[in-house]
Design an enzyme around this catalytic site. Structure first.
Site, PDB file in Angstrom:
ATOM      1  N   GLY A   9       0.937  -6.710  -8.500  1.00  0.00           N
ATOM      2  CA  GLY A   9       0.105  -7.574  -7.686  1.00  0.00           C
ATOM      3  C   GLY A   9      -1.050  -6.747  -7.166  1.00  0.00           C
ATOM      4  O   GLY A   9      -1.150  -5.545  -7.437  1.00  0.00           O
ATOM      5  N   THR A  10      -1.948  -7.360  -6.416  1.00  0.00           N
ATOM      6  CA  THR A  10      -3.056  -6.612  -5.835  1.00  0.00           C
ATOM      7  C   THR A  10      -2.545  -5.735  -4.691  1.00  0.00           C
ATOM      8  O   THR A  10      -1.369  -5.796  -4.321  1.00  0.00           O
ATOM      9  CB  THR A  10      -4.137  -7.557  -5.281  1.00  0.00           C
ATOM     10  OG1 THR A  10      -3.555  -8.349  -4.234  1.00  0.00           O
ATOM     11  CG2 THR A  10      -4.688  -8.473  -6.364  1.00  0.00           C
ATOM     12  N   SER A  16       5.133  -1.656  -2.156  1.00  0.00           N
ATOM     13  CA  SER A  16       5.883  -0.508  -1.639  1.00  0.00           C
ATOM     14  C   SER A  16       6.981  -0.948  -0.679  1.00  0.00           C
ATOM     15  O   SER A  16       8.051  -0.340  -0.629  1.00  0.00           O
ATOM     16  CB  SER A  16       4.927   0.470  -0.945  1.00  0.00           C
ATOM     17  OG  SER A  16       3.996   1.004  -1.877  1.00  0.00           O
ATOM     18  N   ASP A  86       7.255   4.068  -7.620  1.00  0.00           N
ATOM     19  CA  ASP A  86       6.102   3.439  -6.971  1.00  0.00           C
ATOM     20  C   ASP A  86       4.802   4.050  -7.485  1.00  0.00           C
ATOM     21  O   ASP A  86       4.790   5.138  -8.055  1.00  0.00           O
ATOM     22  CB  ASP A  86       6.199   3.605  -5.459  1.00  0.00           C
ATOM     23  CG  ASP A  86       5.324   2.602  -4.709  1.00  0.00           C
ATOM     24  OD1 ASP A  86       5.056   1.514  -5.262  1.00  0.00           O
ATOM     25  OD2 ASP A  86       4.922   2.897  -3.573  1.00  0.00           O
ATOM     26  N   GLU A  87       3.692   3.336  -7.252  1.00  0.00           N
ATOM     27  CA  GLU A  87       2.361   3.753  -7.712  1.00  0.00           C
ATOM     28  C   GLU A  87       2.372   4.028  -9.217  1.00  0.00           C
ATOM     29  O   GLU A  87       1.759   4.980  -9.706  1.00  0.00           O
ATOM     30  CB  GLU A  87       1.884   4.986  -6.939  1.00  0.00           C
ATOM     31  CG  GLU A  87       1.882   4.832  -5.433  1.00  0.00           C
ATOM     32  CD  GLU A  87       0.849   3.834  -4.918  1.00  0.00           C
ATOM     33  OE1 GLU A  87       0.080   3.313  -5.732  1.00  0.00           O
ATOM     34  OE2 GLU A  87       0.827   3.582  -3.691  1.00  0.00           O
TER      35      GLU A  87
END
Length: 226
Positions: A9-10, A16, A86-87
């Site tokens: 998503g944006t 997170s 994440d990321e």
């Protein structure tokens, strides 16, 4: 069956936060996992949410080999049931392939989180490979909003309060508040305002201009309820 899942998503849609919640839920059921992140806003070796939640993570570097790292953990007697990554947009395509191999050959669940496109509205290489290989790509249901109130679909980069569409793909910053700064910041916009390079700061400046009438403002009509 183990899965490779890409939650996307944006910015500002809670990726997170969901990553931290998923780790909590799995750990509460006796499962053991590893948490990874790269270039987190809170610094090296952290997974953090804008809500203020944070915990320690393994930093993903350019030379990180997920396959070798996890196999070493298992060889040394650690149980690994799942990975929280994440990321993930910052991961190299070959690292995404390593994650897929862990799912297929070791039966480890891999949950990845990241944005799909950069400030130029172009796919990150890591996100593109995840879309190509993931068992599921799931769009988060929490909608980030553009300053006009519509659903945000694009991630914009600003420098000194001015939106830019050229530069290096990866520059770490934070979500801007629309005020002018010389640092790199990011803001989510709807497609219309992204294409017009109309950030929150630019919209406020336009609204304060004595040469602009209220009906001249570049506002998006909100969708009507059905």
């Amino acid at each position: 069956m183990a899965e490779l899942v890409f939650f996307t998503g944006t910015m500002d849609c809670g990726k997170s936060t969901l990553a931290l919640q998923m780790d909590h839920n799995h750990a509460a059921r006796g499962r053991s996992g590893l948490i990874f992140s790269r270039l987190d806003r809170a610094g090296t070796s952290r997974l953090s949410s804008r809500l203020g939640l944070s915990r320690q993570a393994l930093e993903v570097l350019e030379h990180t080999d997920f396959w070798e790292l996890v196999v070493e953990q298992i060889t040394n007697g650690r149980k690994v049931d799942y990975l929280i990554c994440d990321e993930a947009q910052f991961y190299a395509p070959v690292q995404v392939e390593q994650l897929a191999r862990l799912v297929d050959e070791l039966g480890i669940d891999v949950y990845t989180f990241g944005i799909t496109a950069d400030f130029r509205a172009q796919l990150f290489p890591g996100s593109q490979r995840l879309i190509e290989l993931a068992d599921r790509t799931q769009l988060l249901q929490v909608e980030a909003l553009c300053w006009c109130g519509r659903t945000a679909t694009h991630n914009a980069r600003t420098v000194g309060g001015v939106m830019v569409v050229e530069g290096e793909q990866v520059v770490v910053g934070d979500v801007g508040d629309g005020e002018p700064h010389e640092t790199v910041e990011y803001e989510v916009l709807c497609r219309r305002h992204y294409m017009r390079r109309m950030t929150a700061h630019a919209a406020r400046a336009q609204a304060l201009s004595p040469d602009v009438l209220p009906f001249d403002l570049d506002l998006c009509p909100l969708p009507q309820p059905r």
